[in-house]
Design an enzyme around this catalytic site. Sequence first.
Site, PDB file in Angstrom:
ATOM      1  N   LYS A 192       0.836  -1.203   0.000  1.00  0.00           N
ATOM      2  CA  LYS A 192       0.000   0.000   0.000  1.00  0.00           C
ATOM      3  C   LYS A 192       0.867   1.249   0.000  1.00  0.00           C
ATOM      4  CE  LYS A 192      -1.906   1.961   3.597  1.00  0.00           C
ATOM      5  NZ  LYS A 192      -2.713   2.281   4.785  1.00  0.00           N
TER       6      LYS A 192
ATOM      7  N   ASP B  61      -6.387   0.799   0.606  1.00  0.00           N
ATOM      8  CA  ASP B  61      -6.537   1.119   2.020  1.00  0.00           C
ATOM      9  C   ASP B  61      -7.906   0.640   2.480  1.00  0.00           C
ATOM     10  OD1 ASP B  61      -8.342   2.936   0.985  1.00  0.00           O
ATOM     11  OD2 ASP B  61      -7.526   4.665   2.049  1.00  0.00           O
TER      12      ASP B  61
END
Length: 242
Positions: free
Chosen positions: A139, A157
């Site tokens: 991420k 996310d």
Amino acid sequence: MDAAPAVPARRARRPRSLRAARAQALEVDRRLTLAWPDAHCELDFATPLELLVATVLSAQTTDKRVNAVTPSLFARYPDAGSYAGADRTELEHLLRPLGFFRAKAQSLMGLGAALVADHDGAVPGTLDELVRLPGVGRKTANVVLGNAFGVPGITVDTHVGRLARRLGWTTEKDPVKVETRIAELLPAEVWTMACHRLIFHGRRVCHSRRPACGACVLADLCPSYGEGETDPQRALALVSLG
């Protein structure tokens, strides 16, 4: 944000084929482009290092809190070497408002040391190199690639994962599997901005606990329509514009 479409007569079905899912995903992104034309990374930064640091710090806190801390942090630690050689007590003091400040100070010091040792202090520009850095997962790496280097990346996310499941793109909770699925549905050239738009929509409309379904521009496309507030007036009251 544009006005929401009429309340759908019934909930949309989950796309049953890859072709249908791709068509729905493209329409979702088209509508979110119109709804959130100013979607962007909400972490403040000027350099790849600043974005990398801010993204690492954003774990388990809000971008707003990170942005309140980083001006003084970036001024005090302008390069990787300064993080590597930081006084731990001073660094922890600066990070205290974010919570988990001791662990985050340790992460930044380790990150700075790795950048100095392995990359001459520069932030690398590939996924493989980024995820080898301490405290950097996919991420964080995709945030840096997409926003600091212009390399298409899918940032999964909590908001992107939630919307991907609600929209019927996947049932997976593993971020890597969600990332893979989104890569199947959307062309690479829109990955970075599509994620920004999903995050904007997730933060402002498609909330975790009480989504504003009646004020959602995706209402007639969403298999999860009706899980939240469907009355348009009450739903509008739930929408956050900032």
